[in-house]
Design a protein around this motif. Sequence first.
Motif, PDB file in Angstrom:
ATOM      1  N   PRO A 170      41.429  36.625  38.811  1.00 29.06           N
ATOM      2  CA  PRO A 170      40.870  38.369  39.800  1.00 29.06           C
ATOM      3  C   PRO A 170      40.939  38.015  41.128  1.00 29.06           C
ATOM      4  CG  PRO A 170      39.095  37.423  38.159  1.00 29.06           C
ATOM      5  CD  PRO A 170      40.107  36.959  38.135  1.00 29.06           C
ATOM      6  N   HIS A 171      41.104  38.976  41.625  1.00 32.29           N
ATOM      7  CA  HIS A 171      40.710  38.251  43.412  1.00 32.29           C
ATOM      8  C   HIS A 171      40.105  39.165  44.250  1.00 32.29           C
ATOM      9  CE1 HIS A 171      44.691  40.703  43.727  1.00 32.29           C
ATOM     10  NE2 HIS A 171      44.261  41.283  44.788  1.00 32.29           N
ATOM     11  N   TYR A 172      39.627  38.723  45.799  1.00 33.46           N
ATOM     12  CA  TYR A 172      38.528  39.843  46.499  1.00 33.46           C
ATOM     13  C   TYR A 172      39.205  39.564  47.647  1.00 33.46           C
ATOM     14  CZ  TYR A 172      35.275  41.861  49.179  1.00 33.46           C
ATOM     15  OH  TYR A 172      34.643  42.959  49.514  1.00 33.46           O
ATOM     16  N   LYS A 173      39.564  40.590  48.325  1.00 36.79           N
ATOM     17  CA  LYS A 173      40.320  40.598  49.738  1.00 36.79           C
ATOM     18  C   LYS A 173      39.690  41.071  50.990  1.00 36.79           C
ATOM     19  CE  LYS A 173      44.718  40.640  52.024  1.00 36.79           C
ATOM     20  NZ  LYS A 173      45.879  40.224  51.761  1.00 36.79           N
ATOM     21  N   ILE A 174      39.381  40.946  51.396  1.00 38.68           N
ATOM     22  CA  ILE A 174      39.070  42.153  53.039  1.00 38.68           C
ATOM     23  C   ILE A 174      40.232  42.750  53.370  1.00 38.68           C
ATOM     24  CG2 ILE A 174      37.448  42.298  55.013  1.00 38.68           C
ATOM     25  CD1 ILE A 174      35.597  40.234  53.835  1.00 38.68           C
ATOM     26  N   SER A 180      37.274  47.041  54.657  1.00 46.44           N
ATOM     27  CA  SER A 180      36.597  47.239  53.696  1.00 46.44           C
ATOM     28  C   SER A 180      37.298  46.562  51.949  1.00 46.44           C
ATOM     29  CB  SER A 180      37.286  48.678  53.107  1.00 46.44           C
ATOM     30  OG  SER A 180      39.111  49.170  53.099  1.00 46.44           O
ATOM     31  N   GLY A 181      36.217  46.405  51.694  1.00 44.39           N
ATOM     32  CA  GLY A 181      37.073  45.190  50.238  1.00 44.39           C
ATOM     33  C   GLY A 181      38.228  45.671  49.291  1.00 44.39           C
ATOM     34  N   ASN A 182      38.780  45.013  48.551  1.00 44.06           N
ATOM     35  CA  ASN A 182      39.554  45.581  47.520  1.00 44.06           C
ATOM     36  C   ASN A 182      39.536  44.501  46.777  1.00 44.06           C
ATOM     37  OD1 ASN A 182      41.003  47.485  49.607  1.00 44.06           O
ATOM     38  ND2 ASN A 182      42.398  46.056  50.491  1.00 44.06           N
ATOM     39  N   VAL A 183      39.556  44.970  45.382  1.00 42.54           N
ATOM     40  CA  VAL A 183      39.700  44.113  44.261  1.00 42.54           C
ATOM     41  C   VAL A 183      40.934  44.273  43.855  1.00 42.54           C
ATOM     42  CG1 VAL A 183      37.762  44.161  42.153  1.00 42.54           C
ATOM     43  CG2 VAL A 183      36.809  43.888  44.025  1.00 42.54           C
TER      44      VAL A 183
END
Length: 191
Positions: A170-174, A180-183
């Motif tokens: 999994p990754h989380y990117k702003i 906004s955050g993108n998962v």
Amino acid sequence: MSCFSLIAQENDSKKKQLPEEVVVDSIIEIREPINPLTPAKAAFYSAILPGLGQAYNKKYWKIPIVYGAIGTGVYFYISNNKEYNRFRDAYKSRLAGFTNDEFYFDAEGNQLTNPRVTTEGLERAQKFYRRNKEISLLVTIGLYALNIIDANVDAHLLQYNVDENLSLAPHYKINEFDASGNVGLTLNFKF
């Protein structure tokens, strides 16, 4: 402008000889071939004898869980069946006009004038224990089927490729534009 041309010839004696053996790189792993019938065989063994499919898969720690679960279901079925038969026999005795069933006696064995359980109470008890007996049977059959499914799925998962060259992370990117955050989920293949 000038152009040079150089021609060279090699002697056959100076050519490199190929090695007689080929060395396999240590990165390449040779795996056992996958037997597609292994899951079916494990399920068949579990259908014949509960827990045998788990033994076939070499998951020995699951065998006591299988027998504990199925044994518990069988225990409750037998217990509820015994109580159902007890109340049914007393009910049949009452309908025949007898006053000698177990509910007409106290703990010391003295006969009572009024029974401890009424005829309506016997009917309700029969319905209660019959329903519990049927539920216990269904749960036991479900646990037996779950044993077979577990052996089949576990045999499938033993053949699953769990390699370091495959990864799912999994990754989380702003997002830089609107903060906004993108998962997301990343699947990586390394060759």
